[in-house]
Design an enzyme around this catalytic site. Sequence first.
Site, PDB file in Angstrom:
ATOM      1  N   TYR A 233       5.530  11.905 -24.270  1.00 31.66           N
ATOM      2  CA  TYR A 233       5.139  12.873 -22.948  1.00 31.66           C
ATOM      3  C   TYR A 233       3.410  11.673 -22.367  1.00 31.66           C
ATOM      4  O   TYR A 233       3.001  12.234 -21.890  1.00 31.66           O
ATOM      5  CB  TYR A 233       4.331  14.327 -22.588  1.00 31.66           C
ATOM      6  CG  TYR A 233       4.730  14.911 -23.179  1.00 31.66           C
ATOM      7  CD1 TYR A 233       6.203  15.657 -22.410  1.00 31.66           C
ATOM      8  CD2 TYR A 233       4.982  15.305 -24.806  1.00 31.66           C
ATOM      9  CE1 TYR A 233       7.310  16.504 -22.970  1.00 31.66           C
ATOM     10  CE2 TYR A 233       6.121  16.513 -25.435  1.00 31.66           C
ATOM     11  CZ  TYR A 233       7.285  17.074 -24.550  1.00 31.66           C
ATOM     12  OH  TYR A 233       7.783  18.320 -24.991  1.00 31.66           O
TER      13      TYR A 233
ATOM     14  N   HIS B  32       0.210  -1.391  -0.092  1.00 34.47           N
ATOM     15  CA  HIS B  32       0.033   0.055  -0.035  1.00 34.47           C
ATOM     16  C   HIS B  32       0.579   1.800   0.485  1.00 34.47           C
ATOM     17  O   HIS B  32       2.415   1.601   0.828  1.00 34.47           O
ATOM     18  CB  HIS B  32      -0.749   0.240   1.540  1.00 34.47           C
ATOM     19  CG  HIS B  32      -2.036   1.689   1.446  1.00 34.47           C
ATOM     20  ND1 HIS B  32      -2.044   2.071   2.522  1.00 34.47           N
ATOM     21  CD2 HIS B  32      -2.694   1.756   0.499  1.00 34.47           C
ATOM     22  CE1 HIS B  32      -2.734   2.674   2.258  1.00 34.47           C
ATOM     23  NE2 HIS B  32      -2.983   2.969   1.116  1.00 34.47           N
TER      24      HIS B  32
ATOM     25  N   ASN C   1       2.987   9.208 -20.265  1.00 34.64           N
ATOM     26  CA  ASN C   1       3.683   8.298 -18.758  1.00 34.64           C
ATOM     27  C   ASN C   1       2.409   9.064 -17.580  1.00 34.64           C
ATOM     28  O   ASN C   1       2.012  10.116 -17.962  1.00 34.64           O
ATOM     29  CB  ASN C   1       5.006   9.354 -18.481  1.00 34.64           C
ATOM     30  CG  ASN C   1       6.261   8.866 -19.830  1.00 34.64           C
ATOM     31  OD1 ASN C   1       6.530   8.694 -20.831  1.00 34.64           O
ATOM     32  ND2 ASN C   1       6.390  10.802 -20.403  1.00 34.64           N
TER      33      ASN C   1
END
Length: 158
Positions: free
Chosen positions: A130, A22, A132
Site C-alpha cells: 500500500y 498543469h 502508493n
Amino acid sequence: MLKGLDPLLSPELLLTLRAMGHGDEIAIVDGNYPGVEHARRLIRLDGHHLIPVLNAVLSVLPIDDFVAEAIFRSTVKAERDKLDPVHEEMIDCCARHEPHRQVVPLIGQDFYGRVRAAHALIQTGEPRLYANIILRKGVIYPKEPGTHAAAGVDPFVY
C-alpha cells in the site's frame, strides 16, 4: 549527473516530469503494484524505495494549488483512515515540500482508476504494501516584473 538534482531523477523521469502539464498526475507505486497493466507511461526505478523517490520528485515538481486536493495515497484495503508506517512517511515527506497540502486517502478502485488516468507511473522497488501515491502537477509562477533568472538575461528575448 547534474548539479542540484537528486540522482534518482533519471533522464527518462526528468523528461516525463518536464513534459507534464498543469493538472497532469503522476503515480509513484510500490514493487507489488500492477504497473505494467495500469501505466500509460511506465518508468521503472527498481531497487529504490518509495520515500527517496517521492522526495526526489517533490524536489522539482510543483504541486497544483488551483484545486483543493492534489496529493492522494492508497489505503490499507478499505480502511480509509488507517495509516501504516509507510503512509506516515509519505505524509511527512509531502509536508516537508508542501506544508499546506493534505495527503488524501483513496480506497481501492478509486485509487486504481486515478492511476490508470495518470500521465505516468513510476514503479519503485518498495517492498511495503500500500505504498502508493499520486501527485498532481501545478504551475511555476512568473517572477515579479523586472526580475530575471540569470544576471539580467531574459530567456524569452531573442
